[in-house]
Design a protein around this motif. Structure first.
Motif, short mmCIF file in Angstrom:
data_model
loop_
_atom_site.label_atom_id
_atom_site.label_comp_id
_atom_site.label_asym_id
_atom_site.label_seq_id
_atom_site.Cartn_x
_atom_site.Cartn_y
_atom_site.Cartn_z
N ASP A 501 0.84 -1.21 0.00
CA ASP A 501 0.00 0.00 0.00
C ASP A 501 0.87 1.25 0.00
O ASP A 501 0.62 2.21 -0.73
N GLN A 502 1.89 1.24 0.86
CA GLN A 502 2.73 2.42 1.00
C GLN A 502 3.47 2.74 -0.29
O GLN A 502 3.58 3.90 -0.70
N ALA A 509 1.33 9.65 -5.35
CA ALA A 509 1.48 11.05 -4.92
C ALA A 509 2.46 11.80 -5.81
O ALA A 509 2.40 13.03 -5.91
N LYS A 510 3.35 11.08 -6.49
CA LYS A 510 4.33 11.70 -7.38
C LYS A 510 3.89 11.68 -8.84
O LYS A 510 4.66 12.06 -9.73
N PRO A 529 -2.25 14.01 -7.05
CA PRO A 529 -3.35 14.60 -6.27
C PRO A 529 -2.81 15.67 -5.34
O PRO A 529 -1.63 15.65 -4.96
N GLU A 530 -3.68 16.61 -4.96
CA GLU A 530 -3.27 17.63 -4.00
C GLU A 530 -3.10 17.02 -2.61
O GLU A 530 -2.19 17.33 -1.88
N ASP A 534 -4.93 9.00 3.93
CA ASP A 534 -4.07 7.97 4.50
C ASP A 534 -4.59 6.57 4.24
O ASP A 534 -3.83 5.62 4.11
N ASN A 535 -5.91 6.44 4.16
CA ASN A 535 -6.49 5.11 3.98
C ASN A 535 -6.84 4.82 2.54
O ASN A 535 -7.61 3.93 2.24
N ALA A 536 -6.26 5.64 1.61
CA ALA A 536 -6.62 5.46 0.20
C ALA A 536 -6.05 4.16 -0.33
O ALA A 536 -4.88 3.85 -0.14
#
Length: 592
Positions: A501-502, A509-510, A529-530, A534-536
């Motif tokens: 997940d991480q 995010a990049k 995304p802006e 955390d649980n996405a």
């Protein structure tokens, strides 16, 4: 080309689906008439070779109804009107260009992409288009920016050198946006003589006066002033509502400069009124008349130009030549600041490329054996329905968002056919699906080309370019991305979903989106995304993945509309700090 039957079918489909330009006759008669129609309707699209093979159409062939009549919103009349050019089959269009004192921002992109789509669609309809877009290379912004450069002890460029440099950068941006080159791209500094001639005519007509080397237009002597914007002189507060000082020399506070006397250190040209330079508004009046004549079809620009720029253009042009007339005034909306919507638009743009790339790869083994007249009936119907929506939407004031929304269905059909094709082994079974894919691919690419979304590069080349940009933005190399994909694959194998997940969330995010496929995990560019919850997208949850398995519709929704409401955000809100500084610095000069 293949058999006579193939040629006939392909050309019949082409003739039926292409609309007629203004002045071409609608016919319902045998195909013998198509030779005469070709030069008026299809000459630019098909050429002489097509004109010859049109004779192969079977006796008794008939034209279907033409496309809907093109309607565009006319700012002058405040309503949509049927487009009728002054000269049948030809369109003359002028769009106000940039003042090249800095790199272009997203507001410029919105304006020139909008009119590029109009340019392309008019050509698609068979019109011969003369498109003029200028560079305002002499302007208050340039002069003040040059002073800023000098005060900062940087390059110390003169204004003309500065404008040339940023004009070239603007043209590079237009290439990157796939905008077709206009027919003419004049610069103000090259048309000083035409500007001075027009000012002299305005003075001779009693609509302008001189003061100490300056020349001002007299709005009191032009009763029609305000007819484009609908504003009355009483609505315009003196001094811009207290923001700028009033030039007490002017007869009316609303009078505007046609010629400005030279100031020390500024570029200037000799004139009957002394050395100086043109005012802001006179430039476009003179250049449009020089390239298109005093009467032409379309004048375009952003909504912020309605007043005062275009209002003043009308006054100047009509004062210099009473026969001056623009048939349709068109203005694009401003950029919407909603970053989420902009991101969805970009992500859908990438999705189209991905889908077409998959289609090209699936069709590669079948290119030689595909015959266009053996298309499955359901695909023919699907394409015909989409093409009807395309023509209807584009003819309705260039409603491109409706076209893009409808395009999703064709992309979904391409994906479904690709999946079915991969399940079949015998080539005889695969051929009907390949024929369907070829027809769908052609329709999608034809429409994307009209919208300016098709590059001269192949889809795989474009995708690689986008991936290179995404890697640069993310500060990663492809090897580093592939290494993280390997780590994630190993984590999933070991059921270490927290780690997998991480990795996925960090890459997303990049701007790196991972897609799990039967043959392994691949990556595609996406809009960062802006804020990422955390649980996405937990690997051990039943929620759908961040990047969908169906690349035709990543959000499960139709494309967001790109049309702007009447109260859309002002372009001055675009992220351009220097733009605002210069606007504040030039308010007094503009008002004069």
């Amino acid at each position: 080309v293949g058999t006579r039957r193939t040629v006939s079918t392909a050309l019949r489909n082409l003739v039926i689906k292409r609309p007629l330009p203004e002045g071409a006759s609608l016919v319902r008669r045998p195909a013998a008439c198509f030779r005469g129609l070709c030069s008026a309707c299809l000459g630019a699209r098909l050429g002489e070779r097509a004109a010859r093979v049109l004779g192969l159409l079977a006796e008794g062939g008939r034209m279907e109804d033409a496309a809907p009549v093109l309607q565009i919103y006319n700012t002058m009349t405040k309503q949509k009107e049927v487009f009728r050019p002054g000269v049948p089959g030809e369109v003359r269009m002028y769009v106000c260009g940039v003042t090249p004192y800095d790199y272009s921002h997203i507001g410029h992109a919105r304006a020139y992409v909008s009119f590029d789509v109009l340019h392309r669609y008019l050509k698609h309809l068979g019109y011969k288009v003369t498109y003029v877009r200028n560079f305002t290379d002499i302007d208050d912004k340039l002069l003040i920016f040059q002073q800023i450069i000098n005060r900062a002890n940087l390059s110390g460029e003169d204004p003309l050198s500065l404008s040339r440099r940023f004009s070239e950068e603007f043209l590079k941006d237009m290439v990157d946006l796939h905008c077709l080159s206009p027919t003419h791209e004049p610069r103000v500094s090259h048309h000083i003589d035409q500007i001075k001639d027009m000012i002299s005519k305005i003075i001779d007509q009693g609509c302008a006066y001189t003061i100490d080397g300056d020349v001002y237009f007299s709005v009191d002597n032009f009763p029609q002033y305000g007819r484009l914007s609908g504003r009355k002189l009483d609505d315009n507060r003196a001094g811009g509502g207290g923001r700028v000082s009033i030039d007490s020399r002017k007869r009316n506070f609303a009078d505007f400069a046609l010629w400005k006397s030279a100031k020390p250190g500024e570029p200037s040209w000799e004139s009957p009124w002394g050395p100086g330079r043109p005012g802001w508004h006179i430039e476009c009046s003179a250049m449009s008349a020089y390239y298109l004549g005093n009467a032409f079809d379309i004048h375009g620009g952003g909504q912020d130009l309605i007043f005062p720029h275009h209002e003043n253009e009308i006054a100047q042009s009509c004062a210099a030549c009473p026969d001056s007339n623009v048939s349709y005034w068109m203005h694009n909306g401003f950029v919407n600041k909603d970053n989420e919507k902009m991101s969805k638009s970009l992500n859908n743009f990438f999705t189209i490329r991905d889908t077409l790339l998959d289609c090209e790869e699936a069709l590669a083994p079948f290119r030689e054996g595909i015959l266009s007249d053996r298309m499955p009936p359901e695909i023919q119907k699907s394409i015909a329905e989409f093409h009807t929506v395309f023509l209807k939407s584009m003819s309705d004031d260039m409603h491109t968002s409706e076209v893009l929304g409808s395009l999703v269905e064709l992309l979904r059909s391409i994906n479904n056919n690709i999946k079915s094709l991969k399940k079949l082994k015998a080539k005889r079974q695969q051929l009907p699906l390949a024929q369907a894919l070829a027809a769908l691919e052609k329709e999608v690419k034809d429409v994307l080309n009209v919208l300016g979304l098709m590059s001269s590069s192949t889809c795989s080349e474009v995708l690689q370019q986008l991936k290179d940009k995404a890697l640069k933005r993310a500060g990663l190399t492809e090897e580093e991305v592939l290494e993280q994909i390997k780590e994630r694959t190993l984590a999933r194998k070991n059921k270490d979903y927290e780690k997998s997940d991480q990795i996925r969330k960090e890459l997303y995010a990049k701007g790196i989106s991972l897609m799990d496929e039967p043959k392994g995990t691949i990556w595609r560019p996406c809009e960062p995304p802006e804020n990422v919850p955390d649980n996405a997208n937990s690997e051990n949850q039943s929620n759908p993945p961040l990047e969908p398995s169906n690349p035709a519709n990543p959000s499960g929704q139709v494309l967001q509309s790109t049309r702007q409401p009447d109260d859309a955000n002002s372009e001055s809100q675009a992220p351009q700090a220097l733009e605002q500084k210069l606007e504040n610095a030039t308010l007094e000069n503009k008002a004069s």
